[in-house]
Design a protein around this motif. Structure first.
Motif, PDB file in Angstrom:
ATOM      1  N   VAL A 128       0.844  -1.192   0.000  1.00  0.00           N
ATOM      2  CA  VAL A 128       0.000   0.000   0.000  1.00  0.00           C
ATOM      3  C   VAL A 128       0.882   1.244   0.000  1.00  0.00           C
ATOM      4  CG1 VAL A 128      -1.769   1.317   1.218  1.00  0.00           C
ATOM      5  CG2 VAL A 128      -1.856  -1.181   1.235  1.00  0.00           C
ATOM      6  N   THR A 129       0.595   2.162  -0.912  1.00  0.00           N
ATOM      7  CA  THR A 129       1.279   3.456  -0.957  1.00  0.00           C
ATOM      8  C   THR A 129       0.430   4.474  -0.203  1.00  0.00           C
ATOM      9  OG1 THR A 129       2.237   2.948  -3.125  1.00  0.00           O
ATOM     10  CG2 THR A 129       2.190   5.265  -2.453  1.00  0.00           C
ATOM     11  N   TRP A 149      -5.099   2.089 -10.285  1.00  0.00           N
ATOM     12  CA  TRP A 149      -4.976   2.372  -8.849  1.00  0.00           C
ATOM     13  C   TRP A 149      -6.301   2.138  -8.130  1.00  0.00           C
ATOM     14  CZ3 TRP A 149      -0.889   3.586  -5.739  1.00  0.00           C
ATOM     15  CH2 TRP A 149       0.316   3.921  -6.360  1.00  0.00           C
ATOM     16  N   LEU A 150      -6.224   1.486  -6.989  1.00  0.00           N
ATOM     17  CA  LEU A 150      -7.370   1.357  -6.090  1.00  0.00           C
ATOM     18  C   LEU A 150      -7.008   2.148  -4.841  1.00  0.00           C
ATOM     19  CD1 LEU A 150      -9.996  -0.288  -6.528  1.00  0.00           C
ATOM     20  CD2 LEU A 150      -9.114  -1.941  -4.885  1.00  0.00           C
ATOM     21  N   ILE A 151      -7.693   3.271  -4.650  1.00  0.00           N
ATOM     22  CA  ILE A 151      -7.340   4.192  -3.563  1.00  0.00           C
ATOM     23  C   ILE A 151      -8.425   4.168  -2.486  1.00  0.00           C
ATOM     24  CG2 ILE A 151      -6.753   6.558  -2.939  1.00  0.00           C
ATOM     25  CD1 ILE A 151      -4.748   5.325  -4.839  1.00  0.00           C
ATOM     26  N   ARG A 181      -2.098  -1.225  -8.573  1.00  0.00           N
ATOM     27  CA  ARG A 181      -1.523  -0.751  -7.326  1.00  0.00           C
ATOM     28  C   ARG A 181      -2.598  -0.263  -6.352  1.00  0.00           C
ATOM     29  NH1 ARG A 181       3.771   2.656  -8.857  1.00  0.00           N
ATOM     30  NH2 ARG A 181       4.331   1.875  -6.790  1.00  0.00           N
ATOM     31  N   PHE A 182      -2.214  -0.271  -5.080  1.00  0.00           N
ATOM     32  CA  PHE A 182      -3.135   0.083  -3.995  1.00  0.00           C
ATOM     33  C   PHE A 182      -2.575   1.275  -3.221  1.00  0.00           C
ATOM     34  CE2 PHE A 182      -4.093  -4.165  -5.160  1.00  0.00           C
ATOM     35  CZ  PHE A 182      -5.416  -4.406  -4.819  1.00  0.00           C
ATOM     36  N   GLY A 183      -3.455   2.209  -2.880  1.00  0.00           N
ATOM     37  CA  GLY A 183      -3.024   3.385  -2.136  1.00  0.00           C
ATOM     38  C   GLY A 183      -4.056   3.809  -1.107  1.00  0.00           C
ATOM     39  N   LEU A 213     -11.644   3.548  -7.856  1.00  0.00           N
ATOM     40  CA  LEU A 213     -10.820   2.863  -8.851  1.00  0.00           C
ATOM     41  C   LEU A 213     -10.457   3.855  -9.957  1.00  0.00           C
ATOM     42  CD1 LEU A 213      -9.628   0.215 -10.086  1.00  0.00           C
ATOM     43  CD2 LEU A 213     -11.865  -0.131 -11.177  1.00  0.00           C
ATOM     44  N   PHE A 214      -9.165   3.998 -10.190  1.00  0.00           N
ATOM     45  CA  PHE A 214      -8.672   4.901 -11.231  1.00  0.00           C
ATOM     46  C   PHE A 214      -8.037   4.097 -12.362  1.00  0.00           C
ATOM     47  CE2 PHE A 214      -8.622   7.453  -7.372  1.00  0.00           C
ATOM     48  CZ  PHE A 214      -9.148   8.669  -7.793  1.00  0.00           C
TER      49      PHE A 214
END
Length: 272
Positions: A128-129, A149-151, A181-183, A213-214
C-alpha cells in the motif's frame, strides 16, 4: 476462508478477554456458585435477572444490531470488535447497579486489560502506498496512466475504516502488481483530498471509507456511490464484496497480461 481466519484470530488474548468481560455480569448472575459468593448481600432472588437488568441487556442488543449495520460488520471478528465497547459499557452499568464498588472494580479492570492487551493489528504483508496530499495522488495518477490504482480514502478515528484496514492490506498483498496498485490517503489529516475527490470526512459521514478505482488517470468506479437521485448507496466493506464490486480477479488478469506483454516487447527491443 473468512471464518477460518476469524477463528484463528479468536485465540488471541484480546478477543477472549473482551468476550469474558462482555459476558461477566450474566455469567456471575447465572452461575450459582459465583452468584452466591458475589451477590451474598442480595435477597433470595439474587441469582435472577430483575426487570431493570433485563431492560439494559435488551437495549444493549438493539444498540449492537444498529451499530453493526451502520459499520458494515459482516464477519465474526468485525462484529465482535464493533460490539465490545457497547457490551463493556453495559456491563459497567450492570455491575454498578449491582453494587457501586463492583462498578469501580470493573472499570479499573477493563481499563488495565485494555492497556495490557490492545486490539491486534494486521501484521501480514501489504503493498500500500500512503499519499500525504491530494496533489501527490494526482501527480502519481498522471505520472503513468497505464497503471490501475485502487485508492482508499479513510480516517483513523472511524470504526468502519479501522475494521476495513486489514482487509485492504490483505487485498493489496494478494492482487498487487506493478500495473495494479493500492493506495490510501487519510482525509482526516489531509481534508483537501476529501474535498477534491468528493469524500466527506464529517463525523456523521456515510462515505467512510470510500474506495475509488482509477484507470488511465481517471476515476471509473467507487464504493459507496450515489445513484441518479444523489442518494448514497450503502456498501458493506467485506473482502468478497470489494473483490466483486471492482472485479479484482479480472483486473489482476488484465494487468498481469499487460505487464507480461510490456516485458516481452522491451526484451525484444533490447535484443534487436
Amino acid at each position: 476462508m473468512t471464518l477460518k481466519k476469524d477463528l484463528k484470530l479468536l485465540v488471541k488474548p484480546y478477543y477472549w478477554i473482551n468476550i469474558l468481560l462482555s459476558l461477566s455480569y450474566v455469567i456471575a448472575k447465572r452461575t450459582p456458585i459465583l452468584c452466591n459468593y458475589v451477590f451474598y448481600h442480595k435477597n433470595e432472588e439474587r441469582c435472577e435477572l430483575d426487570g431493570r437488568e433485563t431492560e439494559i441487556l435488551f437495549f444493549l442488543l438493539i444498540v449492537i444490531m444498529i451499530r453493526s449495520r451502520k459499520t458494515g460488520s459482516v464477519t465474526l471478528i468485525s462484529y465482535l470488535t464493533s460490539s465490545f465497547i457497547y457490551t463493556k459499557i453495559a456491563n459497567l452499568i450492570l455491575w454498578t447497579y449491582g453494587d457501586f464498588r463492583f462498578g469501580i472494580g470493573f472499570l479499573i479492570l477493563f481499563v488495565l486489560l485494555g492497556l495490557l492487551f490492545p486490539e491486534p493489528t494486521y501484521t501480514g504483508p501489504e503493498h500500500v502506498t500512503y499519499f500525504r496530499s491530494a496533489d501527490a495522488l494526482e501527480e502519481e495518477l498522471k505520472r503513468d496512466k497505464k497503471n490501475i490504482w485502487l485508492i482508499c480514502f479513510y480516517t483513523v478515528w472511524n470504526p468502519a475504516c479501522v475494521n476495513f484496514a486489514p482487509i485492504f492490506a490483505s487485498l493489496s498483498a494478494e492482487y498487487h502488481l506493478n500495473t495494479l496498485r493500492f493506495g490510501k490517503i487519510d482525509i482526516g489529516r489531509f481534508p483537501e483530498a476529501g474535498k477534491k475527490f468528493h469524500v466527506s470526512d464529517n463525523s456523521l459521514s456515510r462515505q467512510l471509507p470510500t474506495i475509488i478505482l482509477f484507470k488511465y488517470g481517471k476515476e471509473v468506479d467507487r464504493r459507496p456511490f450515489a445513484d441518479s437521485k444523489g442518494k448514497l448507496q450503502k456498501f458493506f466493506f467485506s473482502e468478497d464484496n470489494v473483490k466483486a464490486a471492482f472485479e479484482l480477479n479480472n483486473l489482476y488478469t488484465e494487468s498481469k497480461s499487460h505487464h507480461s506483454s510490456t516485458k516481452a516487447i522491451a526484451k525484444h527491443t533490447k535484443t534487436e
